[in-house]
Design an enzyme around this catalytic site. Sequence first.
Site, PDB file in Angstrom:
ATOM      1  N   SER A  20       0.809  -1.231   0.000  1.00 28.60           N
ATOM      2  CA  SER A  20       0.000   0.000   0.000  1.00 28.60           C
ATOM      3  C   SER A  20       0.836   1.271   0.000  1.00 28.60           C
ATOM      4  O   SER A  20       1.863   1.372   0.668  1.00 28.60           O
ATOM      5  CB  SER A  20      -0.911   0.010   1.229  1.00 28.60           C
ATOM      6  OG  SER A  20      -1.606   1.237   1.301  1.00 28.60           O
ATOM      7  N   ILE A  21       0.321   2.270  -0.716  1.00 28.28           N
ATOM      8  CA  ILE A  21       0.970   3.581  -0.765  1.00 28.28           C
ATOM      9  C   ILE A  21       0.367   4.524   0.286  1.00 28.28           C
ATOM     10  O   ILE A  21       0.855   5.627   0.504  1.00 28.28           O
ATOM     11  CB  ILE A  21       0.827   4.151  -2.189  1.00 28.28           C
ATOM     12  CG1 ILE A  21       1.755   5.334  -2.376  1.00 28.28           C
ATOM     13  CG2 ILE A  21      -0.604   4.548  -2.503  1.00 28.28           C
ATOM     14  CD1 ILE A  21       1.764   5.871  -3.765  1.00 28.28           C
ATOM     15  N   SER A  67      -9.493  -1.714   2.745  1.00 31.40           N
ATOM     16  CA  SER A  67      -9.483  -2.094   1.337  1.00 31.40           C
ATOM     17  C   SER A  67      -9.965  -3.541   1.272  1.00 31.40           C
ATOM     18  O   SER A  67     -10.428  -4.088   2.280  1.00 31.40           O
ATOM     19  CB  SER A  67      -8.086  -1.904   0.744  1.00 31.40           C
ATOM     20  OG  SER A  67      -8.181  -1.938  -0.664  1.00 31.40           O
ATOM     21  N   LYS A  71     -14.181  -4.073   3.020  1.00 33.28           N
ATOM     22  CA  LYS A  71     -15.002  -2.860   2.911  1.00 33.28           C
ATOM     23  C   LYS A  71     -16.477  -3.107   3.245  1.00 33.28           C
ATOM     24  O   LYS A  71     -17.157  -2.213   3.733  1.00 33.28           O
ATOM     25  CB  LYS A  71     -14.891  -2.269   1.503  1.00 33.28           C
ATOM     26  CG  LYS A  71     -13.561  -1.598   1.220  1.00 33.28           C
ATOM     27  CD  LYS A  71     -13.560  -1.001  -0.176  1.00 33.28           C
ATOM     28  CE  LYS A  71     -12.367  -0.091  -0.374  1.00 33.28           C
ATOM     29  NZ  LYS A  71     -12.436   0.652  -1.633  1.00 33.28           N
ATOM     30  N   ASN A  92     -14.735   2.658   3.256  1.00 34.84           N
ATOM     31  CA  ASN A  92     -13.271   2.650   3.116  1.00 34.84           C
ATOM     32  C   ASN A  92     -12.594   3.461   4.216  1.00 34.84           C
ATOM     33  O   ASN A  92     -11.381   3.472   4.322  1.00 34.84           O
ATOM     34  CB  ASN A  92     -12.839   3.143   1.727  1.00 34.84           C
ATOM     35  CG  ASN A  92     -12.867   4.656   1.603  1.00 34.84           C
ATOM     36  OD1 ASN A  92     -13.636   5.335   2.292  1.00 34.84           O
ATOM     37  ND2 ASN A  92     -12.054   5.212   0.731  1.00 34.84           N
ATOM     38  N   ALA A 130     -18.575  -2.214 -13.064  1.00 31.97           N
ATOM     39  CA  ALA A 130     -19.555  -2.075 -11.979  1.00 31.97           C
ATOM     40  C   ALA A 130     -19.045  -2.693 -10.680  1.00 31.97           C
ATOM     41  O   ALA A 130     -19.820  -3.137  -9.847  1.00 31.97           O
ATOM     42  CB  ALA A 130     -20.874  -2.724 -12.391  1.00 31.97           C
ATOM     43  N   ILE A 227      -9.338   4.749 -13.473  1.00 27.36           N
ATOM     44  CA  ILE A 227      -9.025   4.612 -12.040  1.00 27.36           C
ATOM     45  C   ILE A 227      -7.668   3.935 -11.823  1.00 27.36           C
ATOM     46  O   ILE A 227      -7.165   3.889 -10.709  1.00 27.36           O
ATOM     47  CB  ILE A 227     -10.131   3.850 -11.268  1.00 27.36           C
ATOM     48  CG1 ILE A 227     -10.259   2.402 -11.773  1.00 27.36           C
ATOM     49  CG2 ILE A 227     -11.463   4.586 -11.343  1.00 27.36           C
ATOM     50  CD1 ILE A 227     -10.940   1.476 -10.793  1.00 27.36           C
TER      51      ILE A 227
END
Length: 284
Positions: A20-21, A67, A71, A92, A130, A227
């Site tokens: 993760s950033i 994440s 969620k 989130n 979706a 995204i």
Amino acid sequence: MKLDGYTRLAAVVANPIKHSISPFIHNRAFEATATNGAYVAWEIEASDLVETVANIRRYQMFGINLSMPYKEQVIPYLDKLSDEARLIGAVNTVVNENGNLIGYNTDGKGFFKCLPSFTISGKKMTLLGAGGAAKSILAQAILDGVSQISVFVRSVSMEKTRPYLDKLQEQTGFKVDLCALEYVSELQARIAESDLLVNATSVGMDGQSSPVPENIVLPETLLVADIIYQPFETPFLKWARSQGNPAVNGLGMLLYQAAEAFQLWTGKEMPTEEIWQSLTEKYQ
């Protein structure tokens, strides 16, 4: 960074999450705003989720980000949900308000904040996909006053997607049009009258594939967004730019959803421009 007896924790909880950033973004923000906080990544098993949520109260944390795959699973353990989290059916960000745990979803807000001088109110949007990210963009667009949404998924996913869109309509009165991605003439027609085209699928992460055929013609004023942020320029964005359209990758969404969470936790604005510089250096 100052660490002492008064340091408050925040964490991102998922599995996997070591890549993760988010710690990079939030620890920079704590430092830049002189906030006595530290942000870590917790990779946990599903059986530890209840205890992890209890730890937010126990250790008087700011809260947590979530994440995949937690969620939706976290919702039963929270005291309250924000409007957008209820609509999306996913959280989130959890905020600890004096022991009350409130679930938010900042993904949609973060997405629309990252679009340069664009507001969705009164506009038309075509959305590809979706999944989780698409749902947050959809719900936020409806809350922000979008005038029309066309969602395109592969025909095999139509049946799976419809119940969520029906639920959205029930809750908001807004009808989303659902179409099959294979119908290229319909896709062209919807894109031709759209103000915003969004790829919310994972197609393009390989740096090779694009979610739409290259013979689609984009209207001049259309804003195109993806995204995905790795690669920094997906084939989809490259194709949009080759037609002269403004195109935005997913790094801004990542930063601005974090900024929304940071503000909910601390009441302070994240210095996004400063952090954006560091992020683009890291990923470009």
